[in-house]
Design a protein around this motif. Structure first.
Motif, short mmCIF file in Angstrom:
data_model
loop_
_atom_site.label_atom_id
_atom_site.label_comp_id
_atom_site.label_asym_id
_atom_site.label_seq_id
_atom_site.Cartn_x
_atom_site.Cartn_y
_atom_site.Cartn_z
N SER A 31 0.83 -1.20 0.00
CA SER A 31 0.00 0.00 0.00
C SER A 31 0.87 1.25 0.00
N ARG A 32 1.98 1.25 0.73
CA ARG A 32 2.87 2.41 0.75
C ARG A 32 3.50 2.61 -0.62
N GLU A 33 3.88 1.52 -1.29
CA GLU A 33 4.50 1.61 -2.61
C GLU A 33 3.51 2.19 -3.62
N ASP A 34 2.23 1.78 -3.53
CA ASP A 34 1.21 2.32 -4.43
C ASP A 34 1.06 3.82 -4.24
N VAL A 35 1.02 4.24 -2.98
CA VAL A 35 0.89 5.67 -2.68
C VAL A 35 2.11 6.42 -3.17
N LYS A 36 3.29 5.86 -2.90
CA LYS A 36 4.55 6.50 -3.31
C LYS A 36 4.59 6.67 -4.83
N GLN A 37 4.23 5.63 -5.58
CA GLN A 37 4.24 5.72 -7.04
C GLN A 37 3.23 6.73 -7.53
N SER A 38 2.06 6.78 -6.91
CA SER A 38 1.03 7.74 -7.31
C SER A 38 1.52 9.17 -7.10
N ILE A 39 2.16 9.42 -5.96
CA ILE A 39 2.67 10.76 -5.67
C ILE A 39 3.79 11.11 -6.65
N GLN A 40 4.70 10.17 -6.90
CA GLN A 40 5.80 10.43 -7.81
C GLN A 40 5.29 10.74 -9.22
N GLN A 41 4.31 10.00 -9.70
CA GLN A 41 3.77 10.25 -11.04
C GLN A 41 3.10 11.61 -11.11
N HIS A 42 2.38 11.98 -10.05
CA HIS A 42 1.68 13.26 -10.04
C HIS A 42 2.66 14.42 -9.96
N THR A 43 3.67 14.30 -9.12
CA THR A 43 4.58 15.42 -8.90
C THR A 43 5.60 15.57 -10.01
N SER A 45 5.13 15.74 -13.16
CA SER A 45 4.64 16.70 -14.13
C SER A 45 4.59 18.12 -13.57
N LEU A 46 4.64 18.24 -12.25
CA LEU A 46 4.56 19.54 -11.63
C LEU A 46 5.92 20.14 -11.30
N LYS A 47 6.98 19.43 -11.55
CA LYS A 47 8.33 19.91 -11.22
C LYS A 47 8.76 20.99 -12.21
N GLN A 48 9.46 21.97 -11.68
CA GLN A 48 10.06 23.01 -12.51
C GLN A 48 11.50 23.20 -12.07
N ARG A 49 12.29 23.74 -12.96
CA ARG A 49 13.70 23.98 -12.66
C ARG A 49 13.90 25.43 -12.24
N ILE A 50 14.69 25.62 -11.18
CA ILE A 50 15.11 26.96 -10.80
C ILE A 50 16.63 26.97 -10.71
N SER A 76 15.72 16.41 -3.84
CA SER A 76 14.80 16.17 -2.72
C SER A 76 15.25 16.93 -1.47
N LEU A 77 16.56 17.00 -1.26
CA LEU A 77 17.08 17.75 -0.11
C LEU A 77 16.77 19.24 -0.25
N ALA A 78 16.98 19.78 -1.45
CA ALA A 78 16.69 21.20 -1.69
C ALA A 78 15.20 21.49 -1.52
N GLU A 79 14.35 20.62 -2.07
CA GLU A 79 12.90 20.84 -1.97
C GLU A 79 12.45 20.81 -0.50
N GLU A 80 12.97 19.86 0.26
CA GLU A 80 12.60 19.77 1.67
C GLU A 80 13.10 21.00 2.44
N ALA A 81 14.32 21.45 2.13
CA ALA A 81 14.88 22.62 2.83
C ALA A 81 14.08 23.88 2.50
N PHE A 82 13.74 24.06 1.22
CA PHE A 82 12.92 25.22 0.83
C PHE A 82 11.57 25.18 1.53
N SER A 83 10.95 24.01 1.56
CA SER A 83 9.64 23.87 2.18
C SER A 83 9.70 24.21 3.67
N LYS A 84 10.72 23.72 4.37
CA LYS A 84 10.86 24.02 5.80
C LYS A 84 11.12 25.51 6.02
N ALA A 85 11.92 26.13 5.15
CA ALA A 85 12.21 27.56 5.28
C ALA A 85 10.94 28.38 5.08
#
Length: 111
Positions: A31-43, A45-50, A76-85
């Motif tokens: 069940s965790r793998e299904d959720v993880k794959q769903s999130i990865q597929q969704h995100t 297409s939403l990723k952008q480069r900065i 992933s480290l940068a995204e998590e750090a930006f989100s926490k900031a």
């Protein structure tokens, strides 16, 4: 799935056999793998480069952290750090930031 068995003549004397720890673990992983794959597929297409400029010292620390942490990526480290900031900034102002009225200007700011 648990199997139901009746013991003796009385149908109320029934037991539900417990699921083994292995079955529980595999079910959770599936069940965790299904959720993880769903999130990865969704995100994906939403990723952008900065592009940002960061000191060489911090970049070396980032690379060392990623190198020594299995499964960790710079992105992933940068995204998590930006989100926490951002969370910290919003907590300090006690409200989320409103949406921008226009896009940010590119290039270096004039001082």
């Amino acid at each position: 799935m648990a199997k139901r068995q009746t013991i003796g003549d009385n149908p109320l004397d029934s037991l539900i056999q417990p699921i083994s720890n292995k079955e529980k673990y595999e079910s959770i992983l599936d069940s965790r793998e299904d959720v993880k794959q769903s999130i990865q597929q969704h995100t994906k297409s939403l990723k952008q480069r900065i592009t940002v400029q960061i000191s060489q010292y911090v970049i070396e620390r980032l690379k060392n952290a990623v190198y020594w942490t299995p499964g960790l990526t710079l992105a992933s480290l940068a995204e998590e750090a930006f989100s926490k900031a951002i969370d910290t900034l919003e907590n300090e102002r006690e409200a989320p930031f409103p949406s921008r009225r226009e896009e940010l200007k590119t290039g270096r700011p004039i001082k």
